[in-house]
Design a protein around this motif. Sequence first.
Motif, mmCIF file in Angstrom:
data_model
loop_
_atom_site.group_PDB
_atom_site.id
_atom_site.type_symbol
_atom_site.label_atom_id
_atom_site.label_comp_id
_atom_site.label_asym_id
_atom_site.label_seq_id
_atom_site.Cartn_x
_atom_site.Cartn_y
_atom_site.Cartn_z
ATOM 1 N N HIS A 1 -3.987 -1.068 -7.129
ATOM 2 C CA HIS A 1 -3.052 -0.039 -6.659
ATOM 3 C C HIS A 1 -1.609 -0.458 -6.920
ATOM 4 C CE1 HIS A 1 -5.551 3.050 -4.887
ATOM 5 N NE2 HIS A 1 -6.292 2.138 -4.294
ATOM 6 N N HIS A 2 -1.331 -1.747 -6.801
ATOM 7 C CA HIS A 2 0.008 -2.247 -7.138
ATOM 8 C C HIS A 2 0.311 -1.982 -8.613
ATOM 9 C CE1 HIS A 2 3.372 -4.894 -7.894
ATOM 10 N NE2 HIS A 2 2.636 -5.600 -8.740
ATOM 11 N N SER A 3 -0.675 -2.207 -9.461
ATOM 12 C CA SER A 3 -0.476 -2.039 -10.900
ATOM 13 C C SER A 3 -0.282 -0.578 -11.287
ATOM 14 C CB SER A 3 -1.665 -2.635 -11.670
ATOM 15 O OG SER A 3 -1.755 -4.024 -11.421
ATOM 16 N N THR A 4 -0.775 0.338 -10.458
ATOM 17 C CA THR A 4 -0.543 1.766 -10.715
ATOM 18 C C THR A 4 0.597 2.288 -9.852
ATOM 19 O OG1 THR A 4 -2.215 2.400 -9.067
ATOM 20 C CG2 THR A 4 -2.959 2.173 -11.347
ATOM 21 N N HIS A 5 1.286 1.368 -9.177
ATOM 22 C CA HIS A 5 2.446 1.680 -8.339
ATOM 23 C C HIS A 5 2.114 2.624 -7.185
ATOM 24 C CE1 HIS A 5 5.168 -0.509 -11.003
ATOM 25 N NE2 HIS A 5 4.418 -0.045 -11.976
ATOM 26 N N SER A 6 0.898 2.497 -6.678
ATOM 27 C CA SER A 6 0.509 3.203 -5.454
ATOM 28 C C SER A 6 0.757 2.230 -4.300
ATOM 29 C CB SER A 6 -0.966 3.616 -5.520
ATOM 30 O OG SER A 6 -1.210 4.423 -6.640
ATOM 31 N N ASN A 7 2.003 2.132 -3.910
ATOM 32 C CA ASN A 7 2.431 1.025 -3.059
ATOM 33 C C ASN A 7 1.887 1.088 -1.640
ATOM 34 O OD1 ASN A 7 5.101 1.831 -4.919
ATOM 35 N ND2 ASN A 7 4.360 -0.257 -5.092
ATOM 36 N N ILE A 8 1.778 2.295 -1.090
ATOM 37 C CA ILE A 8 1.252 2.415 0.271
ATOM 38 C C ILE A 8 -0.209 1.983 0.306
ATOM 39 C CG2 ILE A 8 0.701 4.035 2.134
ATOM 40 C CD1 ILE A 8 3.191 5.625 1.319
ATOM 41 N N ALA A 9 -0.981 2.446 -0.680
ATOM 42 C CA ALA A 9 -2.393 2.056 -0.756
ATOM 43 C C ALA A 9 -2.517 0.554 -0.987
ATOM 44 C CB ALA A 9 -3.092 2.823 -1.881
ATOM 45 N N SER A 10 -1.653 0.000 -1.817
ATOM 46 C CA SER A 10 -1.688 -1.434 -2.090
ATOM 47 C C SER A 10 -1.435 -2.229 -0.811
ATOM 48 C CB SER A 10 -0.640 -1.797 -3.147
ATOM 49 O OG SER A 10 -0.664 -3.177 -3.419
ATOM 50 N N TYR A 11 -0.437 -1.831 -0.044
ATOM 51 C CA TYR A 11 -0.116 -2.528 1.209
ATOM 52 C C TYR A 11 -1.273 -2.413 2.198
ATOM 53 C CZ TYR A 11 2.995 -4.434 4.800
ATOM 54 O OH TYR A 11 3.559 -5.241 5.753
ATOM 55 N N TYR A 12 -1.879 -1.224 2.251
ATOM 56 C CA TYR A 12 -2.999 -0.971 3.167
ATOM 57 C C TYR A 12 -4.165 -1.920 2.886
ATOM 58 C CZ TYR A 12 -7.121 1.483 4.999
ATOM 59 O OH TYR A 12 -8.308 1.795 5.632
#
Length: 420
Positions: free
Chosen positions: A193-204
């Motif tokens: 998710h970080h690599s696709t810049h889905s930052n909220i999902a990445s943090y979750y």
Amino acid sequence: MGEFLVEGKIIKFYREKAQMTQKELVQGICSITHLSKIERGITEYSKEMITLLSERLQIDITEEVRKYHLLSGKLDEWQNALISQQTEDTARLKKEIEDEPLRELPDFHASYNLILSRYHLFMNLPEKAFETIQIIQGKESQLSSYERNYLKHIMGIYYFLTGQFKDCINILTSIDHTGYHHNEYYYHLALAHHSTHSNIASYYYAEKALAYFRKTLNVLRIIDTETMMLVQLNSRELHDFDDTKKKYDSLIKMCDTCQAYDRKSKLLNNLAFECYRRKRFDDARKLYERALQLVDEDNPFYTMFLDGYINNAIKGKLLNNTELTDLAKKGLRLAQKHNGMPPFYFQLHLYAIQEEEEKFYRLIEEEALPYFRKTGYIVLIDHYEKKLFHYLVKINETTKALQLAQIIIESHKSHYDGMN
């Protein structure tokens, strides 16, 4: 597992390994029917009988049973060493397991190959990992629920390492967490998710991974996960720099304590990028240089650090064109030689430095954007689509510009789409 069943499997294994028929093995000891039942673990037998069969096979059955249980434990230990990323232990355990003939027993086929493929991924050998994965997939119907979920986890890591971030997310989210206790996969979900810049999902997902690593006292992976969360904290807008630097410094000290210098290099690179974003170019340069000193040139991360160093030097006007050209050529050579960043990153630097505008934008159109769209690099897709659009307008390529504008519009759907 009952010792009768284990002993029977071992007898069968060594009989087949010696290319003996059941008739040859049982002559003067028992009937073929009785041996068949022993090998399947569906009958009891005397100690004297199993001793006679073992002697004919020239094995010590007691020792082989001990090795059987030891091997099972070593496979678990190997798996845990990979999760903990203990490089020396993973290599040692791999050798010890591969030196054990019982590894070829059907009981260990799936677990051994699953962990072996994970080992290849850990060593950044995705091609070798995929060869092993194909062996497992050939017998997927025989896998347990846990093994099927483990296979999904491994495929997710493989997709991530090969830049297939959307496929990585899809397969990892299909894991049934009720039947799979290695919650490390949340970390790989956070990475994707970080690599696709889905930052909220990445943090979750990073928070979920962090809870798992803390529960298992996995210090190195705690460093990894807290690094990930710190990156997300600065993703959409700049977090307070003093607080950001304080947190990075704390993680860097943890790396020094653990002698985790590979992780330290990544933290220095990340902090350098935060300085770059805040136009602290001199600070960024020093941090990039420290990061580069900690990794060998054949390390895939070297080209990533070098790309950041070049970007910072260009924006901060820290080097002249000759120096920048030499660095970009070095990066291009290393990228072509090793599995690091795609070579076009450094070719773009060269075209930009040499002011070859037409070649620069042709490379964006033909290589960079297709790559970013395939891998899901949303921020870089947006960045380069807009740059290309303005260039096409500038050179009066109206048709191409309109086609690109349509792509941009369709990829940025409104949150109100589908509502009445």
